[in-house]
Design an enzyme around this catalytic site. Structure first.
Site, short mmCIF file in Angstrom:
data_model
loop_
_atom_site.label_atom_id
_atom_site.label_comp_id
_atom_site.label_asym_id
_atom_site.label_seq_id
_atom_site.Cartn_x
_atom_site.Cartn_y
_atom_site.Cartn_z
N ARG A 228 -39.68 -54.29 -36.83
CA ARG A 228 -38.61 -55.13 -37.01
C ARG A 228 -37.52 -54.94 -37.85
NH1 ARG A 228 -40.65 -56.89 -32.83
NH2 ARG A 228 -41.68 -58.65 -32.31
N HIS A 276 -33.55 -52.10 -29.18
CA HIS A 276 -35.06 -52.66 -29.04
C HIS A 276 -35.66 -52.36 -27.82
CE1 HIS A 276 -37.34 -56.36 -31.09
NE2 HIS A 276 -38.08 -55.49 -30.26
P1 NAP Z 1 -51.03 -55.15 -34.77
O1 NAP Z 1 -52.40 -54.48 -33.98
O2 NAP Z 1 -51.17 -56.27 -35.36
O3 NAP Z 1 -51.37 -54.05 -36.09
C1 NAP Z 1 -50.53 -54.14 -37.25
C2 NAP Z 1 -51.13 -53.08 -38.40
O4 NAP Z 1 -50.46 -53.23 -39.51
C3 NAP Z 1 -52.54 -53.32 -38.71
O5 NAP Z 1 -53.09 -51.91 -38.85
C4 NAP Z 1 -52.62 -53.89 -40.12
O6 NAP Z 1 -53.65 -53.63 -41.14
C5 NAP Z 1 -51.30 -53.58 -40.69
N1 NAP Z 1 -50.87 -54.32 -41.69
C6 NAP Z 1 -50.54 -55.62 -41.54
N2 NAP Z 1 -49.81 -56.10 -42.74
C7 NAP Z 1 -49.92 -55.11 -43.73
C8 NAP Z 1 -49.59 -54.89 -44.83
N3 NAP Z 1 -49.41 -55.93 -45.75
N4 NAP Z 1 -50.08 -53.86 -45.51
C9 NAP Z 1 -50.59 -52.79 -44.71
N5 NAP Z 1 -50.99 -52.84 -43.61
C10 NAP Z 1 -50.58 -53.91 -42.82
O7 NAP Z 1 -49.73 -54.74 -34.49
P2 NAP Z 1 -49.23 -53.82 -33.24
O8 NAP Z 1 -49.46 -54.18 -31.99
O9 NAP Z 1 -49.69 -52.35 -33.52
O10 NAP Z 1 -47.60 -53.83 -33.39
C11 NAP Z 1 -46.98 -53.71 -34.54
C12 NAP Z 1 -45.41 -54.45 -34.58
O11 NAP Z 1 -44.60 -53.55 -33.62
C13 NAP Z 1 -45.44 -55.74 -33.85
O12 NAP Z 1 -45.64 -56.75 -34.69
C14 NAP Z 1 -43.94 -55.86 -33.46
O13 NAP Z 1 -43.20 -56.24 -34.48
C15 NAP Z 1 -43.67 -54.15 -33.47
N6 NAP Z 1 -43.11 -54.07 -31.89
C16 NAP Z 1 -41.96 -53.56 -31.75
C17 NAP Z 1 -41.66 -53.20 -30.58
C18 NAP Z 1 -40.22 -52.70 -30.11
O14 NAP Z 1 -39.99 -52.71 -28.89
N7 NAP Z 1 -39.42 -52.20 -31.16
C19 NAP Z 1 -42.55 -53.43 -29.32
C20 NAP Z 1 -43.78 -53.91 -29.72
C21 NAP Z 1 -44.16 -53.94 -30.84
P3 NAP Z 1 -55.04 -53.81 -40.62
O15 NAP Z 1 -55.61 -52.84 -39.18
O16 NAP Z 1 -55.97 -53.66 -41.61
O17 NAP Z 1 -55.32 -55.35 -40.35
C1 GLV Z 2 -41.37 -56.28 -28.99
O1 GLV Z 2 -40.72 -56.03 -29.92
C2 GLV Z 2 -42.88 -56.77 -29.20
O2 GLV Z 2 -43.18 -57.45 -30.28
O3 GLV Z 2 -43.65 -56.86 -28.23
#
Ligand code: NAP
Ligand code: GLV
Length: 313
Positions: A228, A276
């Site tokens: 983000r 994005h």
């Molecule tokens: P997720 O499954 O919720 O994983 C989040 C990870 O971050 C977990 O490993 C969590 O730790 C860790 N975390 C959260 N808060 C933390 C902190 N304060 N300190 C250290 N580690 C922390 O999320 P995801 O599905 O992998 O997606 C991640 C992010 O990618 C989304 O929230 C979104 O903003 C972004 N995204 C972007 C796009 C794009 O096109 N650019 C697309 C999809 C997603 P734990 O495992 O210990 O809980």
């Molecule tokens: C895209 O940014 C998502 O959070 O899936």
């Protein structure tokens, strides 16, 4: 069962057609401003607060993405807006992990083999060989080891580079050195050559890509931000590029999207910008996952992907 759908930029006919195919008994409608009629489920992306307000009957909100920051922001700005009993559910992978692995692998490989510098040399018409980065010490650090970050860390191992990961809680990923908790943050950063950000945007992670963080990385490190925009302090990145602490950055997300025409990132010679797209929401995969979860909830079963409001992801 009544379902409302809102995604301003989507092909709504295609979404509703797919959802009707998977949920033939559901009464589906596109939410429009002023629609306060009851609904059991909402399927949304970046919906206005009016959609959520005064809907005590709503059982679940399905977010058409992995990051739920926009929905939680509605509640943060006006506590009590989100229906008190509604479960908030994020997309779990639905083809995004593969896209993130591709994007991150491309960015890391581009920097590892210095293709970014060869692109610049070509623009100047210069034939010049550069010394390759040493693969064995080209450490990549992945911030966030969740649904997407975990797969990205695993995928990057294929490049033969050392891979580290950082998360809130400890986890085991074969071949990846995991650092968990804020007390391990500096050790995680120490000597990292490419920092890939896949954290959720929460009050704890906002601004985490800042001057202090950059100073802990290897001199001349690279940044890849695919999570983000508000994770990054833009001016700190520009200063780190100027000083040489960072060599280059690949950015897919921004504080304000679309990125403003006059933003310095557009023309910076060492910043690569994409709009994005690192992992897009794939319609078919998302419809199948959401419909399966709605059916499971209707049968009283538990589902995955439920957001913990206190953690913010
Ligand atoms: P997720 O499954 O919720 O994983 C989040 C990870 O971050 C977990 O490993 C969590 O730790 C860790 N975390 C959260 N808060 C933390 C902190 N304060 N300190 C250290 N580690 C922390 O999320 P995801 O599905 O992998 O997606 C991640 C992010 O990618 C989304 O929230 C979104 O903003 C972004 N995204 C972007 C796009 C794009 O096109 N650019 C697309 C999809 C997603 P734990 O495992 O210990 O809980
Ligand atoms: C895209 O940014 C998502 O959070 O899936």
């Amino acid at each position: 069962m009544k379902i409302i759908f809102y995604e301003e930029h989507a092909d709504t006919d295609a979404w509703l057609g797919g959802l009707r195919r998977e949920l033939p008994d559901a009464d589906l409608r596109i939410w429009q401003p002023g629609d306060t009629a009851p609904a059991d489920y909402a399927i949304v992306w970046r919906a206005p607060r009016e959609l959520f307000a005064n809907r005590p009957e709503l059982k679940a909100i399905f977010n058409l993405g992995a990051g739920v920051d926009a929905i939680l922001d509605v509640e943060r700005k006006e506590p009590g807006t989100l229906p008190p009993n509604a479960t908030l559910v994020r997309l779990e992978d639905t083809g995004m992990a593969q896209q993130m692995v591709e994007y991150s692998t491309y960015a890391v490989l581009r920097y590892l083999r210095r293709f970014d510098e060869y692109e610049a040399l070509q623009r100047e018409g210069r034939w010049q060989k550069l010394t390759q980065h040493a693969r064995a010490s080209f450490t990549v650090g992945v911030l966030g080891l969740g649904v997407l970050g975990g797969e990205v860390a695993r995928g990057l191992l294929e490049l033969g580079v050392p891979v580290r990961g950082y998360s809130r809680t400890a986890k085991k990923i074969e071949g990846v050195e995991v650092y968990a908790g804020p007390e391990r943050f500096d050790a995680f950063l120490d000597g990292v050559h490419v920092l890939v950000n896949l954290l959720p945007h929460t009050p704890d992670t906002e601004g985490i890509l800042n001057a202090r963080t950059f100073a802990k990385l290897a001199r001349g490190a690279y940044l890849v931000n695919v999570a983000r925009g508000p994770h990054l302090v833009d001016d700190d990145l520009l200063a780190a590029l100027d000083s040489g602490q960072l060599a280059a950055a690949t950015l897919d997300v921004f504080h304000v999207e679309p990125l403003a025409k006059e933003h310095p990132f557009w023309k910076h010679p060492r910043v690569s910008v994409t709009p994005h797209i690192s992992a897009e929401t794939l319609r078919e995969e998302s419809i199948v996952q959401i419909a399966a979860k709605i059916k499971a909830l209707s049968r009283g079963e538990t589902i995955g992907g439920i957001v913990d409001f206190s953690r913010g992801y």
